[in-house]
Each structure stands twice: as C-alpha cells, then as structure tokens.
Design a protein around this motif. Structure first.
Motif, PDB file in Angstrom:
ATOM      1  N   ALA A 207       8.233  -5.180   2.216  1.00 39.95           N
ATOM      2  CA  ALA A 207       8.884  -4.214   1.324  1.00 39.95           C
ATOM      3  C   ALA A 207      10.036  -3.519   2.039  1.00 39.95           C
ATOM      4  O   ALA A 207      11.111  -3.314   1.466  1.00 39.95           O
ATOM      5  CB  ALA A 207       7.864  -3.192   0.819  1.00 39.95           C
ATOM      6  N   HIS A 208       9.841  -3.160   3.293  1.00 37.79           N
ATOM      7  CA  HIS A 208      10.882  -2.469   4.055  1.00 37.79           C
ATOM      8  C   HIS A 208      12.061  -3.394   4.366  1.00 37.79           C
ATOM      9  O   HIS A 208      13.220  -3.000   4.242  1.00 37.79           O
ATOM     10  CB  HIS A 208      10.309  -1.912   5.355  1.00 37.79           C
ATOM     11  CG  HIS A 208      11.337  -1.254   6.211  1.00 37.79           C
ATOM     12  ND1 HIS A 208      11.676   0.070   6.061  1.00 37.79           N
ATOM     13  CD2 HIS A 208      12.138  -1.740   7.193  1.00 37.79           C
ATOM     14  CE1 HIS A 208      12.628   0.368   6.923  1.00 37.79           C
ATOM     15  NE2 HIS A 208      12.921  -0.711   7.622  1.00 37.79           N
ATOM     16  N   ALA A 209      11.751  -4.627   4.787  1.00 37.40           N
ATOM     17  CA  ALA A 209      12.785  -5.539   5.278  1.00 37.40           C
ATOM     18  C   ALA A 209      13.446  -6.357   4.174  1.00 37.40           C
ATOM     19  O   ALA A 209      14.448  -7.013   4.419  1.00 37.40           O
ATOM     20  CB  ALA A 209      12.179  -6.485   6.318  1.00 37.40           C
TER      21      ALA A 209
ATOM     22  N   ASN B 151      -1.930  -6.008   4.660  1.00 34.64           N
ATOM     23  CA  ASN B 151      -1.316  -4.761   4.182  1.00 34.64           C
ATOM     24  C   ASN B 151      -0.124  -4.373   5.055  1.00 34.64           C
ATOM     25  O   ASN B 151       0.911  -3.932   4.541  1.00 34.64           O
ATOM     26  CB  ASN B 151      -2.348  -3.634   4.143  1.00 34.64           C
ATOM     27  CG  ASN B 151      -3.272  -3.738   2.957  1.00 34.64           C
ATOM     28  OD1 ASN B 151      -2.933  -4.311   1.930  1.00 34.64           O
ATOM     29  ND2 ASN B 151      -4.464  -3.179   3.089  1.00 34.64           N
ATOM     30  N   CYS B 152      -0.262  -4.553   6.362  1.00 34.75           N
ATOM     31  CA  CYS B 152       0.882  -4.305   7.257  1.00 34.75           C
ATOM     32  C   CYS B 152       2.051  -5.213   6.884  1.00 34.75           C
ATOM     33  O   CYS B 152       3.202  -4.765   6.812  1.00 34.75           O
ATOM     34  CB  CYS B 152       0.500  -4.558   8.714  1.00 34.75           C
ATOM     35  SG  CYS B 152      -0.600  -3.353   9.470  1.00 34.75           S
ATOM     36  N   LEU B 153       1.765  -6.489   6.648  1.00 34.06           N
ATOM     37  CA  LEU B 153       2.820  -7.437   6.288  1.00 34.06           C
ATOM     38  C   LEU B 153       3.454  -7.083   4.950  1.00 34.06           C
ATOM     39  O   LEU B 153       4.676  -7.218   4.788  1.00 34.06           O
ATOM     40  CB  LEU B 153       2.276  -8.864   6.268  1.00 34.06           C
ATOM     41  CG  LEU B 153       1.851  -9.444   7.606  1.00 34.06           C
ATOM     42  CD1 LEU B 153       1.324 -10.867   7.422  1.00 34.06           C
ATOM     43  CD2 LEU B 153       2.989  -9.406   8.614  1.00 34.06           C
TER      44      LEU B 153
ATOM     45  N   PRO C  13       0.823  -1.211   0.000  1.00 35.43           N
ATOM     46  CA  PRO C  13       0.000   0.000   0.000  1.00 35.43           C
ATOM     47  C   PRO C  13       0.860   1.265   0.000  1.00 35.43           C
ATOM     48  O   PRO C  13       1.953   1.281   0.571  1.00 35.43           O
ATOM     49  CB  PRO C  13      -0.814  -0.096   1.287  1.00 35.43           C
ATOM     50  CG  PRO C  13      -0.333  -1.278   2.026  1.00 35.43           C
ATOM     51  CD  PRO C  13       0.705  -1.976   1.228  1.00 35.43           C
ATOM     52  N   GLN C  14       0.356   2.286  -0.630  1.00 37.30           N
ATOM     53  CA  GLN C  14       1.025   3.579  -0.647  1.00 37.30           C
ATOM     54  C   GLN C  14       0.445   4.456   0.463  1.00 37.30           C
ATOM     55  O   GLN C  14      -0.764   4.397   0.724  1.00 37.30           O
ATOM     56  CB  GLN C  14       0.833   4.260  -2.002  1.00 37.30           C
ATOM     57  CG  GLN C  14       1.453   3.481  -3.149  1.00 37.30           C
ATOM     58  CD  GLN C  14       2.945   3.247  -2.942  1.00 37.30           C
ATOM     59  OE1 GLN C  14       3.703   4.169  -2.715  1.00 37.30           O
ATOM     60  NE2 GLN C  14       3.350   1.982  -2.985  1.00 37.30           N
ATOM     61  N   PRO C  15       1.265   5.270   1.125  1.00 35.73           N
ATOM     62  CA  PRO C  15       0.749   6.149   2.178  1.00 35.73           C
ATOM     63  C   PRO C  15      -0.349   7.070   1.634  1.00 35.73           C
ATOM     64  O   PRO C  15      -0.269   7.553   0.508  1.00 35.73           O
ATOM     65  CB  PRO C  15       1.973   6.961   2.599  1.00 35.73           C
ATOM     66  CG  PRO C  15       3.140   6.112   2.216  1.00 35.73           C
ATOM     67  CD  PRO C  15       2.716   5.396   0.961  1.00 35.73           C
TER      68      PRO C  15
END
Length: 151
Positions: A76-78, A69-71, A15-17
């Motif tokens: 994406a970050h990790a 969505n959190c996952l 998801p995009q902010p």
C-alpha cells in the motif's frame, strides 16, 4: 532460484493502525513497518501463548499471516510489491512461556512467506524474541525493514 516449496499466499486487506502510529515509514530509501500481528480485518487468527495454548504449527501460521499483513502495508505504501527491492531484516516477537525454545521454528512460517514472494531477496536477517504478552493476546508480532526501488 527460489528453493522454497511454499506457495504464494494472497495478501490480506491492508491492516489499519490500532493506535497512534503509521504502518510504514520511509526514510532514505528504507521502509520500516510497524509491528503487525495475525489480525485480518480486525480479527486475530489465533490467540494465546505458543507452546502452551497453541502448537508450534499454529504459531507458524500466525507468523505467516502477520508477515502477510506487513507485506500488505508495504504494498500500500510503495504502490505494489514490485517496488520492494529486498527484505533486509525481520524482527519477530513470539508470545510463549518461559520454557519455550522453538521461537526460530515459529518465525520460519514468516520467512517462508517472504521467500515465496521474493526468492533470496526475501530472506532477511532476523531476530526471534520470546515475550510474555502481545497486543490483544496475539501469539506473534512482526516488523520488517525493506529497501524500495526508485520510481
């Protein structure tokens, strides 16, 4: 051993902010997610208040999508979910009327997804909080706190 019978669902697109914030912040080996709703590619799965406009089952489905969505943001970050050591904490906000009392049942939809991905490492401490409204009419918003493995 994973005692949960929920099958692992595929992660949605990241998801995009929806505002001036980042989806994940890392500090000292801890990952904090922003609040995520059940929107996938900008479209909410459900809108409204659980127990009033939506059933508990629809709320559980929204919670499952929100935590996915959190996952997706964590992955994406990790650089992948395999870098996530454990899910430490989950805060879930459930949009419901003042007489609604089944917030934990709604948030179980998200907890079951976490356990399906991580087994006992995905069973967080959590809060299930009732609120009168959420962004865009979302029935659920979730944020996670997770630890990350060293690279």
């Amino acid at each position: 051993m994973n005692e949960n019978k929920t099958s692992v669902r595929a992660l949605p697109p990241t998801p995009q902010p929806a505002g001036n914030y980042v989806p994940v912040r890392e500090a000292h080996g801890v990952l904090y997610t922003a609040g995520h709703t059940s929107a996938v590619q900008g479209m909410l799965e459900h809108r409204g208040r659980v127990g009033q406009d939506l059933t508990v089952e629809e709320g559980r489905s929204a919670a499952a999508t929100a935590v996915l969505n959190c996952l997706a943001s964590l992955a994406a970050h990790a650089g992948g979910l395999d870098r996530i050591e454990e899910i430490v904490s989950m805060t879930g906000y459930v949009c419901a009327g003042s007489d609604f009392t089944e917030h934990p049942r709604v948030m179980d939809g998200a907890s079951e997804v976490l356990v399906s991905y991580f087994g006992d490492r995905g069973r967080p401490v959590r809060a299930a909080v009732g609120v009168s409204s959420l962004p865009d009419g979302a029935p659920v918003e979730i944020s996670l706190l997770a630890t990350i493995r060293s690279a």
